[in-house]
Design an enzyme around this catalytic site. Structure first.
Site, PDB file in Angstrom:
ATOM      1  CE  LYS A  13     109.265 111.509  36.743  1.00  0.00           C
ATOM      2  NZ  LYS A  13     110.289 110.522  37.139  1.00  0.00           N
ATOM      3  NE  ARG A  88     112.270 112.088  31.810  1.00  0.00           N
ATOM      4  CZ  ARG A  88     111.231 111.416  32.276  1.00  0.00           C
ATOM      5  NH1 ARG A  88     110.021 111.845  32.096  1.00  0.00           N
ATOM      6  NH2 ARG A  88     111.414 110.300  32.946  1.00  0.00           N
ATOM      7  NE  ARG A 127     108.433 100.701  36.358  1.00  0.00           N
ATOM      8  CZ  ARG A 127     108.491 102.025  36.150  1.00  0.00           C
ATOM      9  NH1 ARG A 127     107.530 102.801  36.585  1.00  0.00           N
ATOM     10  NH2 ARG A 127     109.509 102.555  35.524  1.00  0.00           N
ATOM     11  NE  ARG A 133     108.563 101.583  32.064  1.00  0.00           N
ATOM     12  CZ  ARG A 133     108.380 102.773  32.612  1.00  0.00           C
ATOM     13  NH1 ARG A 133     107.254 103.022  33.269  1.00  0.00           N
ATOM     14  NH2 ARG A 133     109.277 103.718  32.500  1.00  0.00           N
TER      15      ARG A 133
END
Ligand code: B4P
Length: 187
Positions: A13, A88, A127, A133
């Site tokens: 996204k 969401r 990632r 993250r």
């Protein structure tokens, strides 16, 4: 063009919103990015959001809805926008309708990027190695996928029922997915 971008975490996204925004000439508005900027800046909003994001939960609707309401009222969103990661859950979708009605507009399309959970888990773990993250660890990714299945996936039927849904396969290279999205939006 007023569009929302749906899909599981890691479907692409954020990646595709940045590219589509340039092609369509409308701002990409990512609720996840706005939260992360606030977390980094140590604002009150960031402190609230962090607790939920780090656990893989949705940030409470009252916080998220107010933030999106403010953002959509800004001048650059007047002629169109691409909402990445919002709504969401069905409650946020209903709230978005009412925000747009107040602004005298409505949604043109809901674009869902589809991808299976094994592929998205691999992407997010990759990632994690690059960006580190806090919500890209295996247990938190599992939680995010649960939240997606229970809260966000019902939006597919919600928008399909209104004739607004377009589904695009998110598997394959990033350029390939962008081409599919551009073709789907043009159609
Ligand atoms: P988001 O920031 O929306 O994060 P995300 O769902 O993981 O998707 P993201 O956009 O980052 O990743 P992408 O798929 O592009 O949300 C984070 C958190 O914020 C949520 O868990 C929640 O707590 C909170 N939040 C956000 N919105 C909210 C809302 N409305 N209500 C309540 N809470 C909210 O990409 C993932 C990786 O895949 C990247 O590394 C990318 O490079 C790679 N990738 C993308 N496309 C690829 C491809 N075709 N091939 C290979 N790799 C690809």
């Amino acid at each position: 063009m007023r569009a929302v971008l749906l899909g599981p975490p890691g479907a692409g996204k954020g990646t595709q919103a940045a590219r589509l925004s340039v092609r369509l000439g409308v701002p990409a508005i990512s609720t996840g990015d706005i939260f992360r900027v606030n977390v980094k800046g140590g604002t009150a909003l960031g402190l609230t959001a962090r607790e939920f994001m780090d656990a893989g939960h949705l940030v409470p609707d009252e916080v998220t809805n107010a933030m999106v309401r403010d953002r959509l009222a800004q001048d650059d969103a007047a002629e169109g926008f691409l909402l990445d990661g919002y709504p969401r859950n069905p409650e946020q979708a209903v709230e978005l309708d009412s925000m747009l009605a107040e602004l005298g507009s409505g949604l043109d399309v809901a674009i869902e990027i589809t991808a299976n959970f094994d592929v998205v888990t691999d992407r997010l773990l990759k990632r994690a190695q690059v960006e580190g993250r806090a919500d890209d660890t295996e247990p938190v990714i599992r939680k995010r996928l649960d939240v997606y299945a229970n809260s966000t996936a019902p939006l597919t039927a919600f928008y399909a029922g209104r004739g607004l849904l377009v589904q695009v396969d998110g598997l394959g290279g990033i350029d390939e997915v962008t081409d599919r999205l551009v073709a789907a939006v043009a159609a």
